[in-house]
Design an enzyme around this catalytic site. Structure first.
Site: not given
Ligand code: PLI
Length: 462
Positions: A74, A126-127, A217, A260, A385, A452
């Site tokens: 933990y 970004f969303t 980011d 990513k 998008r 979305f």
């Molecule tokens: O999906 P998260 O919570 O691990 O990350 C959010 C996020 C933050 N910044 C950017 C540039 C992203 O592309 C992003 C998440 N992107 C998704 C889920 C996508 O499908 O592009």
């Protein structure tokens, strides 16, 4: 001499995952049941899943092996310290605040830095990032270069910040109302477009002169590093790893969705230089994510992540093959005269729905309709998008109408083959040939925030 441009993968396949093939009738039914929203499809009804590159990577044998040595303590897990080492070495940030994924890091960063009434300039929204900035009482202001809003413009760095726009925001509101500049690498909503090193550096210098922080980011900073290596004078002989570190050197911290570049299925982090800011972040971390030495991740997740971070920069071949595959698909569509965002970006090919279905007005959601039509054709799942993703203006309640109305075909890392890319291209070309038949949509359910993800639609008959 034969020109050698192959981007073939620097790996071979050891485990395969069968995928389900569907008939057209099944897909027509599935998209109706999903309210014409590809987020609401069952993955079993998808043949080639290009919804996102997020959390969809194939891990390496070494990453799977790492999971077995994850330490589930933990507090004080050795996997956390391995992750700290990897982030310090590869990104160059001293302080690590682990989170369950990117939006967890965005939440904490926004809460510690933004006060109600603040303004947060950034290079296209970004969303989830903008959601957290607004949730903390701030207002996002777009300061990306104009070229980013034109799908056909071939500018090599469409992710750049327009320094004159940024200066104008500072002049209008005063530097004390600007807690930080939110600088996204390889801008997702612009089509996976990079910023140049010169622009990262100049932005950092302008911000320092005004006592404003720069928060990257850095979710797709590796992909940005590749474009700098390919396109910016003086970087052609530099390793991807050294370019990535230099990108981060022009910032005070970063949020990262590790789903990513980092090659894992879950995880993320906030990285900082200032120990005092990190202390404030950890105070929130323990309330919203988890203890300071695991955040939102299991020990095995942190272990696989530490291995993924090192693997992504171990050689330049990984990123060359990753982006090579995206460009391969993009080039097939360009050759067939399908309108796409150019230059082809790092994580996907973005179809220009405004140009493909100009007979569908933007308030009838052209990109949403095109995404649904593409799924029905061959089971390829993309993502809207455009205006649906942009949401409504909180002040007026009207749709925000972005200049880019796109369908994103996002390529998971190390998952699909060149033959899959050929199938995708054939399907897009077939749908493009019959584009006149695509009709607009209207909401049957519209969520208030991040609509979305869960919205439902029905076709509007002509
Ligand atoms: O999906 P998260 O919570 O691990 O990350 C959010 C996020 C933050 N910044 C950017 C540039 C992203 O592309 C992003 C998440 N992107 C998704 C889920 C996508 O499908 O592009």
């Amino acid at each position: 001499m034969v020109e050698r441009r192959s981007w073939a993968e620097p790996f071979r396949i050891k485990v395969v995952e069968p995928i389900h093939m569907t008939t057209r009738e099944e897909r027509v039914r599935a998209i109706e049941e999903a309210g014409y929203n590809t987020f609401l499809l069952r993955a079993d009804d998808v043949y080639i899943d290009l919804l996102t590159d997020s959390g969809t990577s194939a891990m390496s044998d070494r990453q799977w092996a790492s999971m077995m040595i994850g330490d589930e303590a933990y507090a004080g897990s050795h996997s956390f310290y391995r992750l700290v080492d990897a982030v310090q070495e590869v990104y160059g940030y001293e302080e690590l605040v682990p989170t369950h994924q990117g939006r967890g890091a965005e939440h904490i960063l926004s809460q510690i830095l933004i006060s109600p009434g603040d303004v947060v300039p950034g290079n296209m929204y970004f969303t989830t990032t903008r959601f957290h900035q607004e949730y903390a009482g701030g207002r996002f202001v777009d300061v990306i270069v104009e070229e980013a809003h034109d799908p056909a413009d071939l500018h090599p760095f469409k992710g750049n910040i327009d320094l004159a726009k940024l200066q104008a925001v500072i002049d209008e509101h005063g530097a004390e109302k600007v807690p930080y500049v939110s600088f996204e690498t390889n801008v997702n909503m612009a089509g996976g477009q990079p910023a140049s090193m010169a622009n990262l550096k100049a932005t950092y210098e302008l911000c320092r002169a005004n006592d404003i922080l720069v928060m990257l980011d850095a979710t797709r900073a590796l992909e940005n590093a590749y474009f700098i290596q390919q396109r910016e004078a003086g970087f052609e002989d530099r390793s991807i790893g050294s370019i990535l570190r230099e990108i981060c050197s022009y910032s005070d911290g970063a949020t990262v969705s590790s789903k990513k570049d980092n090659l894992v299925n879950i995880g993320g982090f906030l990285a900082l230089r200032d120990p005092e800011l990190a202390r404030r972040a950890r105070a929130l971390l323990v309330a919203f994510e988890g203890l300071q030495t695991y955040g939102g991740m299991a020990g095995r997740d942190m272990e696989a992540l530490a291995t993924g971070i090192r693997e992504m920069v171990a050689t330049d071949d990984h990123i060359r093959a990753r982006i090579g595959q995206v460009e391969y698909l993009g080039d097939l569509l360009i050759k067939a005269d399908v309108p796409v965002v150019r230059p082809i970006g790092g994580h996907g090919v973005f179809l220009d729905a405004a140009a493909i279905v100009p007979h569908v007005p933007q308030d009838r959601f052209p990109a949403q309709a095109l995404t649904a039509a593409l799924y029905v054709d061959a089971g390829v799942r993309g993502m809207e998008r455009g205006v649906v993703s942009a949401g409504r203006d909180p002040a007026t309640g009207d749709h925000k109408y972005p200049k880019l109305e796109l369908v994103r075909l996002t390529i998971p890392r190390r998952v699909y083959t060149q033959a899959h890319m050929d199938v995708v291209a054939e399907s897009v070309i077939a749908v493009h040939e019959q584009r006149d038949r695509i009709e607009g949509l209207r909401f049957t359910y519209e969520p208030e925030d991040l609509r979305f993800f869960q919205a439902r639609f029905e076709p509007i008959p002509a």
